[in-house]
Design an enzyme around this catalytic site. Structure first.
Site, PDB file in Angstrom:
ATOM      1  N   SER A 107      77.764  -7.393  45.174  1.00 32.99           N
ATOM      2  CA  SER A 107      79.136  -7.891  45.356  1.00 32.99           C
ATOM      3  C   SER A 107      80.064  -6.806  45.909  1.00 32.99           C
ATOM      4  O   SER A 107      79.907  -5.614  45.599  1.00 32.99           O
ATOM      5  CB  SER A 107      79.670  -8.349  43.996  1.00 32.99           C
ATOM      6  OG  SER A 107      81.075  -8.510  44.037  1.00 32.99           O
ATOM      7  N   TYR A 130      83.978 -10.108  50.416  1.00 31.06           N
ATOM      8  CA  TYR A 130      85.219 -10.860  50.233  1.00 31.06           C
ATOM      9  C   TYR A 130      86.149 -10.465  51.367  1.00 31.06           C
ATOM     10  O   TYR A 130      86.191  -9.285  51.748  1.00 31.06           O
ATOM     11  CB  TYR A 130      85.899 -10.487  48.916  1.00 31.06           C
ATOM     12  CG  TYR A 130      85.376 -11.210  47.698  1.00 31.06           C
ATOM     13  CD1 TYR A 130      85.244 -12.593  47.676  1.00 31.06           C
ATOM     14  CD2 TYR A 130      85.037 -10.501  46.550  1.00 31.06           C
ATOM     15  CE1 TYR A 130      84.779 -13.251  46.548  1.00 31.06           C
ATOM     16  CE2 TYR A 130      84.573 -11.158  45.413  1.00 31.06           C
ATOM     17  CZ  TYR A 130      84.445 -12.534  45.422  1.00 31.06           C
ATOM     18  OH  TYR A 130      83.992 -13.176  44.314  1.00 31.06           O
ATOM     19  N   THR A 156      81.764 -14.736  51.339  1.00 30.63           N
ATOM     20  CA  THR A 156      82.276 -15.705  50.358  1.00 30.63           C
ATOM     21  C   THR A 156      83.625 -16.246  50.808  1.00 30.63           C
ATOM     22  O   THR A 156      84.561 -15.479  51.049  1.00 30.63           O
ATOM     23  CB  THR A 156      82.407 -15.034  48.969  1.00 30.63           C
ATOM     24  OG1 THR A 156      81.117 -14.570  48.582  1.00 30.63           O
ATOM     25  CG2 THR A 156      82.934 -16.001  47.925  1.00 30.63           C
ATOM     26  N   LYS A 252      79.079 -18.488  51.908  1.00 28.09           N
ATOM     27  CA  LYS A 252      78.997 -18.895  50.501  1.00 28.09           C
ATOM     28  C   LYS A 252      80.260 -19.624  50.056  1.00 28.09           C
ATOM     29  O   LYS A 252      81.366 -19.200  50.395  1.00 28.09           O
ATOM     30  CB  LYS A 252      78.807 -17.635  49.635  1.00 28.09           C
ATOM     31  CG  LYS A 252      78.733 -17.876  48.142  1.00 28.09           C
ATOM     32  CD  LYS A 252      78.284 -16.620  47.420  1.00 28.09           C
ATOM     33  CE  LYS A 252      78.084 -16.848  45.942  1.00 28.09           C
ATOM     34  NZ  LYS A 252      79.323 -16.821  45.189  1.00 28.09           N
ATOM     35  N   HIS A 276      81.171 -21.290  42.902  1.00 24.16           N
ATOM     36  CA  HIS A 276      81.422 -19.994  42.273  1.00 24.16           C
ATOM     37  C   HIS A 276      81.078 -20.045  40.777  1.00 24.16           C
ATOM     38  O   HIS A 276      81.735 -19.421  39.949  1.00 24.16           O
ATOM     39  CB  HIS A 276      82.883 -19.591  42.478  1.00 24.16           C
ATOM     40  CG  HIS A 276      83.094 -18.134  42.748  1.00 24.16           C
ATOM     41  ND1 HIS A 276      83.337 -17.642  43.998  1.00 24.16           N
ATOM     42  CD2 HIS A 276      83.107 -17.045  41.918  1.00 24.16           C
ATOM     43  CE1 HIS A 276      83.493 -16.320  43.933  1.00 24.16           C
ATOM     44  NE2 HIS A 276      83.357 -15.943  42.688  1.00 24.16           N
TER      45      HIS A 276
HETATM   46  C1  FMN Z   1      80.489 -12.676  36.210  1.00 25.77           C
HETATM   47  C2  FMN Z   1      80.464 -13.287  37.573  1.00 25.77           C
HETATM   48  C3  FMN Z   1      81.008 -12.591  38.641  1.00 25.77           C
HETATM   49  C4  FMN Z   1      80.951 -13.134  39.918  1.00 25.77           C
HETATM   50  N1  FMN Z   1      81.414 -12.398  40.973  1.00 25.77           N
HETATM   51  C5  FMN Z   1      81.224 -12.855  42.225  1.00 25.77           C
HETATM   52  C6  FMN Z   1      81.524 -12.020  43.340  1.00 25.77           C
HETATM   53  O1  FMN Z   1      81.934 -10.882  43.195  1.00 25.77           O
HETATM   54  N2  FMN Z   1      81.322 -12.545  44.571  1.00 25.77           N
HETATM   55  C7  FMN Z   1      80.847 -13.817  44.780  1.00 25.77           C
HETATM   56  O2  FMN Z   1      80.694 -14.253  45.924  1.00 25.77           O
HETATM   57  N3  FMN Z   1      80.544 -14.606  43.728  1.00 25.77           N
HETATM   58  C8  FMN Z   1      80.692 -14.159  42.475  1.00 25.77           C
HETATM   59  N4  FMN Z   1      80.324 -14.939  41.420  1.00 25.77           N
HETATM   60  C9  FMN Z   1      79.701 -16.246  41.642  1.00 25.77           C
HETATM   61  C10 FMN Z   1      78.180 -16.107  41.764  1.00 25.77           C
HETATM   62  O3  FMN Z   1      77.824 -15.457  42.975  1.00 25.77           O
HETATM   63  C11 FMN Z   1      77.472 -17.463  41.748  1.00 25.77           C
HETATM   64  O4  FMN Z   1      78.090 -18.317  42.672  1.00 25.77           O
HETATM   65  C12 FMN Z   1      77.482 -18.117  40.358  1.00 25.77           C
HETATM   66  O5  FMN Z   1      77.313 -17.151  39.349  1.00 25.77           O
HETATM   67  C13 FMN Z   1      76.366 -19.134  40.254  1.00 25.77           C
HETATM   68  O6  FMN Z   1      76.418 -19.797  39.050  1.00 25.77           O
HETATM   69  P1  FMN Z   1      75.530 -19.400  37.756  1.00 25.77           P
HETATM   70  O7  FMN Z   1      76.189 -18.213  37.153  1.00 25.77           O
HETATM   71  O8  FMN Z   1      75.629 -20.618  36.909  1.00 25.77           O
HETATM   72  O9  FMN Z   1      74.122 -19.099  38.232  1.00 25.77           O
HETATM   73  C14 FMN Z   1      80.382 -14.426  40.129  1.00 25.77           C
HETATM   74  C15 FMN Z   1      79.866 -15.116  39.040  1.00 25.77           C
HETATM   75  C16 FMN Z   1      79.885 -14.561  37.777  1.00 25.77           C
HETATM   76  C17 FMN Z   1      79.269 -15.328  36.627  1.00 25.77           C
END
Ligand code: FMN
Length: 381
Positions: A107, A130, A156, A252, A276
């Protein structure tokens, strides 16, 4: 000793070992968390067709995502602050993914920097971008990802504005944690985590501090971050980023067939159906519900991936059957990391691979490439 056989087991252990502020940060969804809950609940209603007496010897889960070989069609999703679930978290997760033969996505908001992860791994990983208002910073970030040998850029689009998670506000989320009375009392119950953190110098946002103008320490960083997410982001920016990057591009955060068509028009190599993890628009449908119509709209023009709510190999197989070329897991690997560090991420991947392999076999197939909607009961097809 705790016996771990499911992702839920890893979650329970992570809850015991990770400070509340960071466990809640990983676990929570936005507002009422209805989309967060629907993401996993909607998988359960998709039923398989059980087949018997077919040759199940020599099974394979090997596949490709954006043309890159994967040992199973599962990638680690980009997650911010991963190095707060466990010391050096991004490095540990990237190493576990590398040994497993699945992509790791770093990330923008990671604790370990792009260069740091590259220095501690030997195969290319993916970098998630981002779009910030400071376009010079973005250009330099793209350059840094290229210089580190990243083999795909995951752009994203669903974070122009930030979803609200009540728990993060109540817990006063920050990295590193501020020493308030309740945080200190909570940290005293997490000695493993504290020892790990004392043994590393990676405590802030590694990609940002020292790289963005006017960000030199934690307080200038938090002010910068909240101002920097760009509400004016448009498809023109996507085109600009595609040109700058010039390599494999994955978009994404697509939940609507109209946006999926625009993503396909943009010339990206893949899109990720994603809300997300239920952290942005609460009240959106689950990702698995959005997947079918998007595959139908653009599946012949662009690779379709998905994430959100995947908690088992069965869920991976359901998504692949509905047309996803690849599936990402976010929280499951974070729980593994928080529970047991690198070994926990490996455990998470092991659990999913084993479940995926057996479920495919129960459906009468030997090769993941042959999986399609025919393995699902009629109402799903
Ligand atoms: C703690 C956390 C931080 C996240 N940070 C980002 C991020 O920095 N960039 C991003 O594109 N998605 C981020 N996401 C979304 C994840 O990439 C992903 O879409 C999501 O976790 C998928 O769902 P799941 O946790 O049920 O597998 C984050 C998700 C979580 C749980």
């Amino acid at each position: 000793m705790t016996i771990i056989t499911t992702i839920d087991d890893l979650q329970c252990l992570a809850k015991r070992r990770v400070p509340r502020m960071f466990y809640d940060y990983a676990d929570a969804g936005s507002w009422t968390e209805s989309t967060y809950r629907a993401n996993s609940a909607d998988f359960a209603s998709i039923k398989f067709r059980q087949r018997v007496a077919v040759n199940l010897a020599n099974r394979t889960l090997a596949s490709t995502m954006v043309g890159q070989a994967v040992s199973m069609p599962v990638a680690l999703a980009p997650t911010g602050l991963t190095g707060m679930q466990h010391a050096d978290g991004e490095i540990l997760a990237a190493r576990a993914a590398e040994r497993f033969g699945v992509p790791f996505t770093l990330s923008t908001m990671s604790i370990c920097s792009i260069e740091d992860v590259a220095a501690h791994t030997s195969k290319p990983f993916w970098f998630q971008l981002y779009v910030m208002k400071d376009r010079d910073f973005i250009e330099r970030l793209i350059e840094r990802a290229r210089a580190a040998g990243c083999s795909a850029l995951v752009l994203t689009l669903d974070l122009q504005v930030l979803g609200q998670r009540h728990k993060d506000i109540r817990n006063g989320l920050s990295a590193p944690p501020k020493p308030t009375r309740s945080t200190i009392i909570n940290l005293m119950t997490k000695p493993r985590w504290c020892l790990g953190m004392l043994g590393t110098r990676r405590h802030g946002f590694g990609n940002i501090v020292g790289h963005a103008k006017s960000v030199s320490d934690m307080s200038s960083l938090s002010a910068w971050t909240t101002q920097q997410f760009d509400p004016s982001l448009s498809w023109d920016d996507v085109e600009w980023i595609k040109k700058r990057w010039g390599g494999t591009l994955i978009i994404k955060g697509i939940m609507d067939p109209d946006d999926a068509r625009l993503a396909a028009d943009s010339g990206a190599d893949a899109l990720i159906v994603s809300n997300h993890g239920g952290r942005q628009l609460d009240g959106a449908q689950s990702s698995i519900a959005a997947l079918g119509p998007i595959v139908e709209a653009v599946g012949k023009r662009i690779e379709v991936h998905m994430d959100g709510g995947v908690r088992s190999g069965q869920d991976v197989l359901r998504a692949v059957a509905m047309g996803a070329r690849g599936v990402y897991i976010g929280r499951p690997f974070l729980y593994g990391l928080g529970a047991m560090g690198e070994a926990g991420v490996t455990k998470c991947l092991d659990i999913i691979r084993n479940e995926l392999d057996l479920t495919m076999a129960f459906c009468g197939l030997r090769d993941i490439q042959d999986v399609d909607r025919r393995i699902l009961l009629d109402q799903e097809r």
